[in-house]
Design a protein around this motif. Structure first.
Motif, PDB file in Angstrom:
ATOM      1  N   GLY A   6     -70.852  89.635  15.484  1.00 17.27           N
ATOM      2  CA  GLY A   6     -71.313  90.195  16.749  1.00 17.27           C
ATOM      3  C   GLY A   6     -71.636  89.168  17.808  1.00 17.27           C
ATOM      4  O   GLY A   6     -72.177  89.513  18.866  1.00 17.27           O
ATOM      5  N   THR A   7     -71.298  87.903  17.546  1.00 14.17           N
ATOM      6  CA  THR A   7     -71.592  86.838  18.516  1.00 14.17           C
ATOM      7  C   THR A   7     -70.330  86.014  18.783  1.00 14.17           C
ATOM      8  O   THR A   7     -69.351  86.085  18.039  1.00 14.17           O
ATOM      9  CB  THR A   7     -72.703  85.896  18.001  1.00 14.17           C
ATOM     10  N   TYR A   8     -70.387  85.226  19.823  1.00  8.50           N
ATOM     11  CA  TYR A   8     -69.322  84.263  20.139  1.00  8.50           C
ATOM     12  C   TYR A   8     -70.002  82.941  20.490  1.00  8.50           C
ATOM     13  O   TYR A   8     -70.224  82.635  21.660  1.00  8.50           O
ATOM     14  CB  TYR A   8     -68.471  84.781  21.284  1.00  8.50           C
ATOM     15  N   PRO A   9     -70.382  82.129  19.488  1.00 13.13           N
ATOM     16  CA  PRO A   9     -71.108  80.884  19.740  1.00 13.13           C
ATOM     17  C   PRO A   9     -70.268  79.895  20.552  1.00 13.13           C
ATOM     18  O   PRO A   9     -69.066  79.752  20.319  1.00 13.13           O
ATOM     19  CB  PRO A   9     -71.395  80.343  18.338  1.00 13.13           C
ATOM     20  N   PHE A  10     -70.933  79.201  21.479  1.00 14.94           N
ATOM     21  CA  PHE A  10     -70.232  78.263  22.340  1.00 14.94           C
ATOM     22  C   PHE A  10     -70.821  76.857  22.227  1.00 14.94           C
ATOM     23  O   PHE A  10     -70.343  76.024  21.494  1.00 14.94           O
ATOM     24  CB  PHE A  10     -70.274  78.775  23.790  1.00 14.94           C
ATOM     25  N   HIS A  11     -71.896  76.585  22.999  1.00 12.52           N
ATOM     26  CA  HIS A  11     -72.460  75.235  23.072  1.00 12.52           C
ATOM     27  C   HIS A  11     -73.917  75.213  22.614  1.00 12.52           C
ATOM     28  O   HIS A  11     -74.588  76.246  22.564  1.00 12.52           O
ATOM     29  CB  HIS A  11     -72.420  74.711  24.515  1.00 12.52           C
ATOM     30  N   SER A  27     -75.409  78.911  22.873  1.00  8.47           N
ATOM     31  CA  SER A  27     -75.037  79.909  23.880  1.00  8.47           C
ATOM     32  C   SER A  27     -74.022  80.868  23.267  1.00  8.47           C
ATOM     33  O   SER A  27     -73.157  80.475  22.477  1.00  8.47           O
ATOM     34  CB  SER A  27     -74.468  79.223  25.127  1.00  8.47           C
ATOM     35  N   ASP A  28     -74.168  82.140  23.615  1.00  9.53           N
ATOM     36  CA  ASP A  28     -73.344  83.210  23.047  1.00  9.53           C
ATOM     37  C   ASP A  28     -72.624  83.932  24.181  1.00  9.53           C
ATOM     38  O   ASP A  28     -73.267  84.518  25.060  1.00  9.53           O
ATOM     39  CB  ASP A  28     -74.238  84.179  22.263  1.00  9.53           C
ATOM     40  N   HIS A  29     -71.310  83.925  24.129  1.00 10.44           N
ATOM     41  CA  HIS A  29     -70.532  84.541  25.214  1.00 10.44           C
ATOM     42  C   HIS A  29     -70.248  86.018  24.987  1.00 10.44           C
ATOM     43  O   HIS A  29     -69.632  86.654  25.839  1.00 10.44           O
ATOM     44  CB  HIS A  29     -69.208  83.793  25.387  1.00 10.44           C
ATOM     45  N   LEU A  30     -70.683  86.578  23.870  1.00 16.39           N
ATOM     46  CA  LEU A  30     -70.300  87.961  23.593  1.00 16.39           C
ATOM     47  C   LEU A  30     -71.337  88.959  24.065  1.00 16.39           C
ATOM     48  O   LEU A  30     -71.023  89.916  24.771  1.00 16.39           O
ATOM     49  CB  LEU A  30     -70.039  88.141  22.094  1.00 16.39           C
ATOM     50  N   ARG A  31     -72.620  88.727  23.722  1.00 15.07           N
ATOM     51  CA  ARG A  31     -73.600  89.780  24.054  1.00 15.07           C
ATOM     52  C   ARG A  31     -74.010  89.820  25.513  1.00 15.07           C
ATOM     53  O   ARG A  31     -74.244  90.943  25.987  1.00 15.07           O
ATOM     54  CB  ARG A  31     -74.808  89.630  23.138  1.00 15.07           C
ATOM     55  N   PRO A  32     -74.154  88.877  26.282  1.00 23.05           N
ATOM     56  CA  PRO A  32     -74.216  87.437  26.031  1.00 23.05           C
ATOM     57  C   PRO A  32     -75.682  86.984  26.003  1.00 23.05           C
ATOM     58  O   PRO A  32     -76.568  87.727  26.423  1.00 23.05           O
ATOM     59  CB  PRO A  32     -73.502  86.863  27.253  1.00 23.05           C
TER      60      PRO A  32
END
Length: 377
Positions: free
Chosen positions: A272-277, A298-303
């Motif tokens: 359920g997340t998209y981890p970035f930096h 940082s998470d670009h999905l929920r975000p």
């Protein structure tokens, strides 16, 4: 009588020694007026020493200055706040086209920002808030990191085959690192000062995470595919990498590495997340959270901003933010994190204790961010 005088003299000497010994451990020793009163009056109880409060710790700075790359204005915006007080915009610094990744030297003397679309890197003096030099680099500079000793700046390129190096202060170009592939992000840590980790981009080559040994000039490829950013855990015992890196292709996959053997330890997923930096040493400021069990991503999905127990490999909570959160820096005196969100153009100020957003400061197309403490008024 002579014997009595000797005894009296001995009592005086002993009394003086006892008083001197107490003086070394109490705020104020009792005063003896004369021998007669000391012998004739009943012994008084020792006064209770007045507690002396411990001195307050000296603040790290009188104000914290936050530098933010504003991609759409071709400027670095500067925010400022005293400990515990709100942040306010105090300046804008003209740089090159599309400032993107930003790096603060470990000693806080310099702020460097890659101008992604003008093939240059701007060097800013954080005290005067002025660009002091603009360095010409390769095509599409992206990755940026300082050597742990602060003496060298490294710049990676998305469209060139080398990593540029500059001597801090003189800004003299040093021999480039010929890596033979375009790079995306760079990572270094104090515990491994001769290793420059970098990820690949715009290439069909495999092993897209590699390590350049600055002593031997050898490159170690790590057997992994699909790597976006790579960063060390707060105690520098592991390296984690996020995947994809494409805004429209989310991935919850994280890969964990042993930095000594340069091998994969484990692959995990954070559903359920998209981890970035995350906040990086030698890049995103000079201050970091004291709690080394936590890593923020940082998470670009929920975000939002993910609070991760990296030893347990699980997300503890998430602070909701605007669309496309990118980089984070830390304010130790206020115990606050500051994370950029690019689409809504904000710097989000987050209370570490409550993990709630307590302030938003507009900065158009905010991306890279870094903090520098200012000692003066």
């Amino acid at each position: 009588m002579a014997l009595g005088l000797v005894r009296t003299f001995a009592f005086v000497v002993i009394g003086t020694i006892v008083v001197a010994a107490c003086a070394s451990t109490t705020a104020e020793a009792p005063v003896v007026a004369d021998v007669a009163s000391y012998q004739s009056e009943p012994a008084a109880s020792s006064p209770t020493p007045t507690p002396i409060p411990a001195p307050s710790p000296t603040p790290l700075y009188s104000k914290l200055r936050i530098f933010v790359a504003s991609e759409s204005t071709d400027q670095v915006w500067v925010l400022e706040g005293k400990p515990g007080e709100p942040y306010a915009l105090v300046g804008k610094i003209a740089v090159g086209k599309l400032p993107h990744q930003l790096g603060v030297s470990p000693d806080g003397k310099w702020v460097a920002v890659n101008n992604r679309m003008s093939n240059s890197t701007s060097i800013i003096d954080p005290l005067s808030m002025k660009e002091v030099v603009r360095l010409m680099v390769g095509k599409q500079p992206h990755g940026i990191v300082w050597a742990p000793d602060g003496k060298t700046l490294f710049v990676g390129h998305e469209r060139d085959m080398y990593i540029a190096r500059f001597e801090a202060g003189t800004w003299k170009p040093l021999p480039p690192l010929m890596v033979g592939v375009p790079q995306h992000v760079l990572t270094m840590v104090p515990s491994r000062p001769n290793e420059l980790w970098f990820t690949l981009t715009n290439t069909t080559q495999g092993d897209v995470l590699r390590v350049y040994d600055l002593e031997t000039n050898k490159i170690t490829p790590i057997n992994i595919s699909d790597v976006h950013d790579a960063y060390f855990t707060p105690d520098e015992t592991e390296v984690w990498s996020s995947s994809s890196g494409f805004l429209d292709k989310p991935s919850d996959r994280m890969v964990i590495y042993d930095p000594s053997t340069k091998t994969v330890k484990k692959e995990i997923h954070l559903p359920g997340t998209y981890p970035f930096h995350t906040e990086k040493v030698d890049q995103d400021g000079v201050y970091f959270m004291a709690d080394r069990s936590l890593m923020v991503l940082s998470d670009h999905l929920r975000p939002g901003l993910l609070w991760v127990d990296w030893k347990e490999r699980r997300v503890l909570s998430e602070t909701k933010l605007g669309k496309q959160p990118f980089h984070t820096t830390y304010d130790p005196e206020g115990d606050r994190l500051l994370t950029t969100t690019n689409v809504d153009g904000m710097v989000n100020v987050i209370d570490v204790k409550t993990r709630a957003v307590i302030q938003k400061v507009p900065v158009p197309r905010a991306h890279g961010i870094g903090a520098v403490g200012i000692l003066g008024p």
